[in-house]
Design an enzyme around this catalytic site. Structure first.
Site, PDB file in Angstrom:
ATOM      1  N   LYS A  32       0.842  -1.207   0.000  1.00 23.67           N
ATOM      2  CA  LYS A  32       0.000   0.000   0.000  1.00 23.67           C
ATOM      3  C   LYS A  32       0.877   1.257   0.000  1.00 23.67           C
ATOM      4  CE  LYS A  32      -3.805  -2.424   2.223  1.00 23.67           C
ATOM      5  NZ  LYS A  32      -4.531  -2.763   3.461  1.00 23.67           N
ATOM      6  N   GLN A  66      -4.308  -1.543   9.638  1.00 26.05           N
ATOM      7  CA  GLN A  66      -4.246  -2.872   9.023  1.00 26.05           C
ATOM      8  C   GLN A  66      -4.844  -3.918   9.966  1.00 26.05           C
ATOM      9  OE1 GLN A  66      -3.181  -3.512   5.795  1.00 26.05           O
ATOM     10  NE2 GLN A  66      -3.959  -5.564   6.178  1.00 26.05           N
ATOM     11  N   ASP A  94     -10.784   3.002   4.256  1.00 27.78           N
ATOM     12  CA  ASP A  94     -11.111   1.578   4.117  1.00 27.78           C
ATOM     13  C   ASP A  94     -12.623   1.389   4.017  1.00 27.78           C
ATOM     14  OD1 ASP A  94      -9.001  -0.191   3.837  1.00 27.78           O
ATOM     15  OD2 ASP A  94      -8.504  -0.198   5.976  1.00 27.78           O
TER      16      ASP A  94
END
Ligand code: NAD
Length: 293
Positions: free
Chosen positions: A51, A95, A118
């Protein structure tokens, strides 16, 4: 047809890069993603590194915050609050998975909805359900972009989604039934308690497999000409590879690809598009925060 994530992702990345260069040239502010990684789980390390690398490739700034896996929930919440109030940070991602002593729900809710790239915050999920402007969770978003890139029609089709997680299956099922481009299908959502899952799959024009069981979808479970989207990523020990493992999807690619009209490979499919979903959400967050007036 092979739904090659490398091709679709490269095309999307180029567009993001060009738009970013234009915006940065005009406004002299760079999109900035902050990623928090707790502990050192091998798969999470790989995802976060990818990412960060992709952010740099399209011209974003990224900040990686690493915390020990002994970090308390309160310390993690404090880190998020700091990022929430930092005007230079446009997007925040934590994460997953997190260590067991930390509530993922509490952490997700702590991220300000305007920085929730997200798309996991309940407010953004609610907006998704109602068809309102929101951050679409990165993996379902990536799949929609994949369908768009390869011009796979979904309107009026029957989609079977296998898996009902908050990050993939559930939002995917909502999107595929929503009145949006590359949605508008009739959706069956299958999960671990579904009886006779194969009979549902056999009726599907589009199958989205997101359960995390390697090779679960067999050729006897899909109809001729179906479109197969394999979300699964499972690391399986393989001493013949340099890394000592290989990545296996949820679909028996070799057999199912003989029947499918289109299929994503693993690796090189949905995973690459998930990153695109994240980049697009970060750019969207930036635009909303800086260009609103
Ligand atoms: P999860 O474990 O949270 O959810 C799995 C879902 O599968 C559950 O809803 C469960 O009901 C269902 N399920 C389990 N066993 C089943 C069975 N026998 N029959 C039918 N349904 C069953 O998983 P997740 O986070 O949604 O991830 C699913 C897979 O996708 C994993 O392999 C994960 O690594 C992968 N993944 C890939 C990407 C990507 O970018 N490609 C992103 C996220 C997750």
């Amino acid at each position: 047809m092979l739904l090659d994530g490398r091709i679709a992702a490269a095309a999307a990345k180029q567009l993001i890069k060009e738009e970013t260069a234009l915006l940065v040239g005009q406004y002299k502010i760079t999109p900035h993603l902050a990623a928090i990684l707790v502990g050192n789980n091998g798969a999470s390390e790989t995802y976060v590194a990818s990412k960060v690398k992709n952010c740099e490739e399209v011209g974003f700034t990224s900040t990686l915050i690493r915390l020990e896996d002994t970090v308390s929930e309160n310390e993690l919440l404090a880190t998020i609050q700091k990022l929430n109030s930092d005007a230079e940070i446009n997007g925040i991602l934590v994460q997953l998975p997190l260590p067991k002593h930390i509530s993922e729900a509490n952490i997700i809710e702590a991220i300000h909805p305007s920085k929730d790239v997200d798309g996991f915050h309940p407010m953004n999920v609610g907006r998704l359900v109602q068809g309102l402007d929101t951050f679409i969770p990165a993996t379902p978003y990536g799949i929609l972009l994949m369908l768009e890139h390869f011009k796979i029609p979904s309107k009026g089709k029957h989609t079977v989604v296998i898996g009902r997680s908050n990050i993939v299956g559930r939002p995917m099922s909502i999107l595929m039934s929503s009145n949006i481009p590359f949605g508008n299908s009739t959706v069956t959502l299958c999960h671990s308690q579904t009886a006779d899952l194969a009979s549902h799959c056999l009726q599907a024009d589009i199958v989205v497999a997101a359960l995390g069981i390697p090779g679960f979808v067999k050729s006897t479970m899909v109809k001729e000409g179906a479109v197969i989207i394999d979300v699964g990523i499972t690391r399986v020990i393989d001493t013949t590879t340099k890394k000592g493992y290989k990545i296996i999807g949820d679909v028996d690619f070799e057999e199912v690809s003989k029947k499918a009209s289109a299929i994503t490979p693993v690796p090189g499919g949905v995973g690459l598009m998930t990153i695109i979903g994240l980049l697009k959400n970060t750019l969207l967050a930036y635009k909303k925060q800086h260009l609103a007036n």
